[in-house]
Scaffold this motif. Structure first.
Motif, PDB file in Angstrom:
ATOM      1  N   THR A 265      13.559  47.109  73.033  1.00 37.95           N
ATOM      2  CA  THR A 265      12.821  48.255  73.017  1.00 37.95           C
ATOM      3  C   THR A 265      12.841  48.913  71.731  1.00 37.95           C
ATOM      4  O   THR A 265      12.063  49.465  71.067  1.00 37.95           O
ATOM      5  CB  THR A 265      13.477  49.277  74.041  1.00 37.95           C
ATOM      6  N   GLN A 266      14.216  49.114  71.145  1.00 34.49           N
ATOM      7  CA  GLN A 266      14.445  49.758  69.822  1.00 34.49           C
ATOM      8  C   GLN A 266      15.698  49.449  68.949  1.00 34.49           C
ATOM      9  O   GLN A 266      16.961  49.890  69.404  1.00 34.49           O
ATOM     10  CB  GLN A 266      14.801  51.363  70.110  1.00 34.49           C
ATOM     11  N   PRO A 267      15.764  48.268  68.488  1.00 39.22           N
ATOM     12  CA  PRO A 267      16.659  47.554  67.833  1.00 39.22           C
ATOM     13  C   PRO A 267      17.532  48.522  66.862  1.00 39.22           C
ATOM     14  O   PRO A 267      18.772  48.171  66.758  1.00 39.22           O
ATOM     15  CB  PRO A 267      16.140  46.374  67.118  1.00 39.22           C
ATOM     16  N   SER A 268      17.037  49.536  66.292  1.00 38.76           N
ATOM     17  CA  SER A 268      17.650  50.110  65.310  1.00 38.76           C
ATOM     18  C   SER A 268      18.388  51.538  66.080  1.00 38.76           C
ATOM     19  O   SER A 268      19.036  52.455  65.501  1.00 38.76           O
ATOM     20  CB  SER A 268      16.777  51.093  64.398  1.00 38.76           C
ATOM     21  N   HIS A 269      18.433  51.600  67.238  1.00 36.07           N
ATOM     22  CA  HIS A 269      18.993  52.739  68.115  1.00 36.07           C
ATOM     23  C   HIS A 269      20.569  52.904  67.656  1.00 36.07           C
ATOM     24  O   HIS A 269      21.228  51.773  67.726  1.00 36.07           O
ATOM     25  CB  HIS A 269      18.757  52.391  69.796  1.00 36.07           C
ATOM     26  N   VAL A 270      20.938  54.200  67.732  1.00 38.21           N
ATOM     27  CA  VAL A 270      22.292  54.384  67.242  1.00 38.21           C
ATOM     28  C   VAL A 270      23.231  53.838  68.111  1.00 38.21           C
ATOM     29  O   VAL A 270      24.395  53.122  67.736  1.00 38.21           O
ATOM     30  CB  VAL A 270      22.648  55.908  66.970  1.00 38.21           C
ATOM     31  N   LEU A 271      22.943  53.641  69.613  1.00 35.64           N
ATOM     32  CA  LEU A 271      24.181  53.094  70.432  1.00 35.64           C
ATOM     33  C   LEU A 271      24.017  51.464  70.028  1.00 35.64           C
ATOM     34  O   LEU A 271      25.085  50.766  70.259  1.00 35.64           O
ATOM     35  CB  LEU A 271      23.571  53.628  71.808  1.00 35.64           C
ATOM     36  N   GLN A 272      22.889  51.105  69.741  1.00 36.77           N
ATOM     37  CA  GLN A 272      22.818  49.572  69.693  1.00 36.77           C
ATOM     38  C   GLN A 272      23.706  49.312  68.491  1.00 36.77           C
ATOM     39  O   GLN A 272      24.382  48.104  68.372  1.00 36.77           O
ATOM     40  CB  GLN A 272      21.291  49.196  69.634  1.00 36.77           C
ATOM     41  N   ALA A 273      23.260  49.889  67.355  1.00 35.56           N
ATOM     42  CA  ALA A 273      23.992  49.643  66.159  1.00 35.56           C
ATOM     43  C   ALA A 273      25.515  49.818  66.347  1.00 35.56           C
ATOM     44  O   ALA A 273      26.555  49.276  65.840  1.00 35.56           O
ATOM     45  CB  ALA A 273      23.618  50.843  64.972  1.00 35.56           C
ATOM     46  N   ASP A 274      26.057  50.782  66.947  1.00 32.03           N
ATOM     47  CA  ASP A 274      27.384  51.130  67.332  1.00 32.03           C
ATOM     48  C   ASP A 274      28.078  50.017  68.271  1.00 32.03           C
ATOM     49  O   ASP A 274      29.108  49.362  67.997  1.00 32.03           O
ATOM     50  CB  ASP A 274      27.593  52.318  68.363  1.00 32.03           C
ATOM     51  N   ILE A 275      27.444  49.673  69.279  1.00 29.38           N
ATOM     52  CA  ILE A 275      27.924  48.200  69.861  1.00 29.38           C
ATOM     53  C   ILE A 275      27.850  47.184  69.181  1.00 29.38           C
ATOM     54  O   ILE A 275      29.110  46.493  69.127  1.00 29.38           O
ATOM     55  CB  ILE A 275      26.799  48.078  71.058  1.00 29.38           C
ATOM     56  N   GLN A 276      27.187  47.007  68.299  1.00 28.66           N
ATOM     57  CA  GLN A 276      27.334  45.585  67.385  1.00 28.66           C
ATOM     58  C   GLN A 276      28.332  46.025  66.429  1.00 28.66           C
ATOM     59  O   GLN A 276      29.172  44.839  66.010  1.00 28.66           O
ATOM     60  CB  GLN A 276      25.793  45.650  66.316  1.00 28.66           C
ATOM     61  N   GLU A 277      28.478  47.055  65.890  1.00 26.98           N
ATOM     62  CA  GLU A 277      29.648  47.265  65.009  1.00 26.98           C
ATOM     63  C   GLU A 277      31.080  47.138  65.628  1.00 26.98           C
ATOM     64  O   GLU A 277      31.936  46.472  65.181  1.00 26.98           O
ATOM     65  CB  GLU A 277      29.699  48.742  64.421  1.00 26.98           C
ATOM     66  N   LYS A 278      31.251  47.478  66.884  1.00 29.47           N
ATOM     67  CA  LYS A 278      32.210  47.432  67.541  1.00 29.47           C
ATOM     68  C   LYS A 278      32.701  46.035  67.913  1.00 29.47           C
ATOM     69  O   LYS A 278      33.668  45.791  67.821  1.00 29.47           O
ATOM     70  CB  LYS A 278      32.411  48.428  68.774  1.00 29.47           C
ATOM     71  N   SER A 279      31.804  45.344  68.253  1.00 31.68           N
ATOM     72  CA  SER A 279      31.754  43.832  68.504  1.00 31.68           C
ATOM     73  C   SER A 279      32.257  43.092  67.267  1.00 31.68           C
ATOM     74  O   SER A 279      32.910  42.279  67.420  1.00 31.68           O
ATOM     75  CB  SER A 279      30.347  43.110  69.106  1.00 31.68           C
TER      76      SER A 279
END
Length: 295
Positions: A265-279
């Motif tokens: 839906t929104q690949p740039s969403h801040v939560l998505q970015a945070d999850i990727q960073e933590k991963s």
């Protein structure tokens, strides 16, 4: 003209947008709008398409209209939302240099700049506003992200002197209240509850605010019920999906399907970015350790 002023023709469509009723904004009949209000109404409708994940549609719509700064700012937001971060940033910086007094450039440019971690640039652009309540709301959000509740509260108090009854000012005060905590959690909950009760369509942003307040008040089942009901009506609302992920984490439930939906839906969403960073942090840390097997 400030495109987000409280002109009578724009109040309903603005309030619908600010509450996340994006389809209602898109379906709004603007045929009777005065010429000077057609552009701000169109901007709100295009932003609603972006919020619903229809970025390619928006990019096609404004492709040849870069000469209009408002529409160029919409293009930058669509580019950013679609994952074209560098192009969006370059366009926003050009617009900020050439049209710093334009209200749409301020708000959408500030949004992109903040998303790219350029908070001071965003605040400098937003500070040029002249009575633009959405700029005020974004300034408050940025200060809260900076953990400067004092500055956010100061901004709200200043806005209340000239826009006491504004929906955005009330919402901004609730955001600050939920950051400050204590008794203000309940006050924030009442604001969102009132919005929800006054709106039979259960606007997603009102539901999100109410659910977040419920979480802070320790009422997870109530928060989950509100989010689940809203998601049935707005399955592609990124904010609802993101908060459903947070709720599932708190409740010990799986999040994989929701994370996939947010990515689509929104690949740039801040939560998505945070999850990727933590991963990535976890993977980097894991490489430093290896299993030791005794022979």
């Amino acid at each position: 003209m400030d495109p987000f002023s409280a002109d009578g023709e724009l109040i309903n469509i603005q309030n619908a947008f600010f509450q996340g009723q994006y389809q209602e904004v898109i379906d709004f009949n603007t045929s009777s709008f005065s010429p000077e209000n057609n552009l701000p109404a169109r901007v709100l409708q295009l932003r609603s398409h972006i919020a619903l994940g229809e970025t390619e549609k928006v990019l096609a719509d404004v492709e040849r209209e870069d000469e209009t700064p408002d529409l160029a700012a919409v293009k930058a937001l669509a580019q950013h939302t679609a994952g074209h971060a560098d192009s969006a940033l370059q366009l926003v910086q050009d617009l900020a240099e050439n049209y710093p007094e334009n209200g749409t450039v301020q708000v959408l440019g500030g949004t992109v700049l903040q998303a790219r971690g350029k908070s001071e640039e965003a605040l400098a652009l937003l500070a040029k506003h002249q009575g633009n309540l959405e700029a005020v709301a974004l300034i408050v959000q940025i200060h809260l992200q900076q953990n400067r509740s004092d500055l956010a509260l100061k901004e709200v108090q200043a806005a209340k002197r000239w826009a006491q009854d504004s929906l955005l000012v009330n919402l901004a005060e609730s955001w600050v209240g939920m950051r400050v905590g204590g008794e203000r959690y309940q006050s924030a909950f009442y604001v969102y509850e009132e919005l929800a009760s006054a709106d039979s369509t259960s606007a997603p942003l009102s539901v999100i605010g109410q659910a977040v307040a419920e979480i802070h008040l320790g009422r997870l089942p109530e928060a989950e019920a509100a989010i689940s009901t809203a998601l049935q009506k707005y399955p592609n609302e990124a904010g609802l999906i993101a908060n459903a992920i947070v709720l599932n984490v708190l409740a010990g439930k799986p999040t994989e399907d929701l994370e996939k939906r947010l990515q689509e839906t929104q690949p740039s969403h801040v939560l998505q970015a945070d999850i990727q960073e933590k991963s990535e942090f976890f993977d980097a840390a894991a490489t430093k350790y290896s299993a030791k097997v005794s022979s």
